[in-house]
Scaffold this active site. Sequence first.
Site, mmCIF file in Angstrom:
data_model
loop_
_atom_site.group_PDB
_atom_site.id
_atom_site.type_symbol
_atom_site.label_atom_id
_atom_site.label_comp_id
_atom_site.label_asym_id
_atom_site.label_seq_id
_atom_site.Cartn_x
_atom_site.Cartn_y
_atom_site.Cartn_z
ATOM 1 N N ASN A 132 6.724 8.882 -3.563
ATOM 2 C CA ASN A 132 6.766 7.454 -3.190
ATOM 3 C C ASN A 132 7.768 6.693 -4.050
ATOM 4 O OD1 ASN A 132 4.767 6.545 -1.035
ATOM 5 N ND2 ASN A 132 3.532 7.959 -2.262
ATOM 6 N N HIS A 187 -2.573 3.974 -1.092
ATOM 7 C CA HIS A 187 -3.729 4.879 -1.101
ATOM 8 C C HIS A 187 -3.720 5.710 0.182
ATOM 9 C CE1 HIS A 187 -7.684 6.250 -2.303
ATOM 10 N NE2 HIS A 187 -8.057 6.115 -1.045
ATOM 11 N N ASP A 232 -9.365 0.433 -5.444
ATOM 12 C CA ASP A 232 -8.943 0.531 -4.035
ATOM 13 C C ASP A 232 -9.590 -0.522 -3.140
ATOM 14 O OD1 ASP A 232 -7.398 2.776 -4.738
ATOM 15 O OD2 ASP A 232 -9.080 4.135 -4.402
HETATM 16 C C1 GRF Z 1 0.007 9.498 -2.765
HETATM 17 O O1 GRF Z 1 -0.723 10.179 -1.788
HETATM 18 C C2 GRF Z 1 -0.553 8.117 -2.971
HETATM 19 O O2 GRF Z 1 -1.101 7.548 -1.818
HETATM 20 C C3 GRF Z 1 -1.635 8.364 -3.980
HETATM 21 O O3 GRF Z 1 -1.111 9.362 -4.831
HETATM 22 C C4 GRF Z 1 -0.133 10.132 -4.139
HETATM 23 C C5 GRF Z 1 1.120 10.077 -4.934
HETATM 24 O O4 GRF Z 1 2.112 10.938 -4.409
HETATM 25 N N1 GRF Z 1 -2.030 7.153 -4.650
HETATM 26 P P1 GRF Z 1 3.593 10.883 -4.986
HETATM 27 O O5 GRF Z 1 3.491 11.099 -6.495
HETATM 28 O O6 GRF Z 1 4.177 9.548 -4.647
HETATM 29 O O7 GRF Z 1 4.306 12.012 -4.324
#
Ligand code: GRF
Length: 193
Positions: free
Chosen positions: A22, A114, A150
């Site tokens: 992300n 989330h 959350d």
């Molecule tokens: C994602 O699924 C996000 O929704 C959750 O943790 C994960 C992080 O994934 N909070 P990344 O590190 O961004 O690949």
Amino acid sequence: MVLSTGFKKIKTAVFISGTGSNLKSLIKFTKKKKSPISLDLIISNNKKAKGLNYGKIFKIKKKIFNFKKKNHAENLLLLELKKNHIEIICLAGFMKILSNNFIKKFKGKILNIHPSLLPKYKGLNTHKRVLKNNEKYSGCTVHYVNSRLDSGKIILQKKVKIKKSETEASLKRKILLQEHLLYPKAILKIFNL
Ligand code: GRF
């Protein structure tokens, strides 16, 4: 809360603990002209977080804080954020729970992503629980962070259909792809763009 922006991009920090996919999508987004934010600081509680490599690749400042002494870490973190004129925080797979005191200091300015359709499946192991309950749909949510896990106001959600053959890994992959699109969209939305 609606934030307004002029010409100047709003300085943002992304907090990670792991892979940082992300983070990568947010970096790409902030390089676009239409982005109301710039990504100026990467924070992690985990010095081994793979996502920290993106700091190196994209030349973004990164800082690691040891959360074993949470109060101390948060105080140092607040100073770092101030020093870098950070106005918005995006949590992206950050595995520590921030204190109420910290959240109050950035009231309405902390976002989280989330991997479920909140308010369903708060907390950890969402995909496993979703599959166990034979849900037909799952998805992801970008929301404001408040003092309850959350539970802050929802900004945007994306629903995905669960196939009969779905596994935890395939669902995780499918939802992550949507997360990468949803976070930038949610940021545009809070700026009314
Ligand atoms: C994602 O699924 C996000 O929704 C959750 O943790 C994960 C992080 O994934 N909070 P990344 O590190 O961004 O690949």
